[in-house]
Enzyme design. Structure first.
Site, short mmCIF file in Angstrom:
data_model
loop_
_atom_site.label_atom_id
_atom_site.label_comp_id
_atom_site.label_asym_id
_atom_site.label_seq_id
_atom_site.Cartn_x
_atom_site.Cartn_y
_atom_site.Cartn_z
N GLY A 46 2.23 -3.88 -2.84
CA GLY A 46 2.18 -3.19 -1.46
C GLY A 46 2.19 -1.61 -1.75
O GLY A 46 2.00 -1.44 -2.90
N GLN A 51 3.01 7.19 -0.06
CA GLN A 51 2.59 7.40 -1.68
C GLN A 51 1.57 7.98 -1.91
O GLN A 51 1.29 8.52 -3.23
CB GLN A 51 2.86 6.16 -2.29
N CYS A 91 7.87 0.28 -8.70
CA CYS A 91 7.24 0.99 -7.70
C CYS A 91 6.21 1.79 -8.29
O CYS A 91 6.33 2.25 -9.60
CB CYS A 91 8.35 2.07 -7.13
N LEU A 92 5.03 1.85 -7.80
CA LEU A 92 3.87 2.38 -8.37
C LEU A 92 4.16 3.91 -8.45
O LEU A 92 3.53 4.83 -9.15
CB LEU A 92 2.44 2.18 -7.50
N HIS A 133 10.77 -2.81 0.92
CA HIS A 133 10.48 -1.68 0.19
C HIS A 133 9.53 -0.31 0.45
O HIS A 133 9.70 0.56 0.56
CB HIS A 133 10.00 -2.07 -1.26
N GLU A 134 8.42 -0.98 1.05
CA GLU A 134 7.48 -0.06 1.83
C GLU A 134 7.91 0.69 3.02
O GLU A 134 7.70 1.93 3.04
CB GLU A 134 6.37 -0.79 2.32
N HIS A 137 9.90 3.73 1.94
CA HIS A 137 8.98 4.80 1.52
C HIS A 137 8.71 5.58 2.79
O HIS A 137 8.51 6.83 2.70
CB HIS A 137 7.45 4.51 1.12
O1 GNR Z 1 3.66 -3.60 -7.00
C1 GNR Z 1 4.96 -3.41 -6.50
N1 GNR Z 1 5.79 -4.55 -6.98
C2 GNR Z 1 6.81 -4.68 -6.43
C3 GNR Z 1 7.86 -5.51 -6.99
C4 GNR Z 1 9.32 -6.01 -6.48
C5 GNR Z 1 9.54 -5.35 -5.28
C6 GNR Z 1 8.71 -4.33 -4.75
C7 GNR Z 1 7.25 -4.14 -5.18
S1 GNR Z 1 6.52 -2.80 -4.38
C8 GNR Z 1 5.59 -2.43 -5.68
C9 GNR Z 1 4.22 -1.62 -5.09
C10 GNR Z 1 5.07 -0.12 -4.54
O2 GNR Z 1 5.37 0.83 -5.27
N2 GNR Z 1 4.94 -0.08 -3.36
O3 GNR Z 1 5.42 1.00 -2.82
NI NI Z 2 7.01 1.79 -4.07
#
Ligand code: GNR
Ligand code: NI
Length: 173
Positions: A46, A51, A91-92, A133-134, A137
């Site tokens: 995601g 980001q 998270c990236l 999660h997104e 952000h």
């Molecule tokens: O790549 C991602 N893996 C992930 C694993 C578990 C829960 C959420 C994520 S999202 C993350 C990519 C990211 O940072 N998206 O904002």
């Molecule tokens: Ni993230």
């Protein structure tokens, strides 16, 4: 198409609350294409526009193993949440750290798609977790905000130090 640079915690720009998208035009479609390219190359499941320092309410997700289920959500709103699930999240924007986070197991979400159409969708499991999660952000929130102050502070210090070394390297080159 272009691969974009991903901001990293504790960059204050990650704390920006994104603004609603007014029109789905060619510029927005091009942003969505760049988000997918950046997410797939990372690789991640995601990515939120926040980001890559674009503060619009846009996110992309694909939790499939073979890039076969791409979703682009514009102005997403959660209509219903059900159940609780715990996932080891990464998270990236917080590279190298993985911690368990509790989220709703099942969600109903409405959004505008890449064609500009209103859509309602149900998601469960990893896709539901990823969308939540997104969407965090887009509110300037990171998964580390669910951890203890001690853990978050340790991660912040280690990442800030790595970032300082990286910019010193860049100068030395
Ligand atoms: O790549 C991602 N893996 C992930 C694993 C578990 C829960 C959420 C994520 S999202 C993350 C990519 C990211 O940072 N998206 O904002
Ligand atoms: Ni993230």
């Amino acid at each position: 198409m272009a691969k974009l640079t991903i901001l990293e915690f504790p960059d204050p720009r990650l704390r920006t609350r994104a603004s609603p998208v007014e029109t789905v035009d060619d510029g927005l479609k091009s942003l969505i294409d760049d988000l997918f390219e950046t997410m797939y190359e990372a690789p991640g499941i995601g990515l939120a526009a926040t980001q890559v320092n674009v503060h619009k309410r846009v996110l992309v997700a694909d939790v499939s193993a073979d890039k076969s289920e791409p979703y682009a959500l514009i102005n997403p709103v959660i209509l219903e949440k059900d159940g609780v699930t715990t996932t080891e999240e990464g998270c990236l924007s917080v590279p190298g750290y993985y911690e368990e986070v509790e989220r709703a197991e099942h969600i109903r979400v409405k959004f505008i798609d890449r064609l500009g159409d209103d859509v309602e969708m149900e998601a469960e499991g990893l896709l539901a977790v990823c969308i939540q999660h997104e969407m965090d952000h887009l509110e300037g929130k990171l998964f580390v905000d669910y951890l203890s102050e001690a853990k978050r502070s340790r991660i912040r210090k280690k990442l800030a130090k790595e970032q300082r070394y990286r910019s010193a390297d860049a100068v030395a080159l």
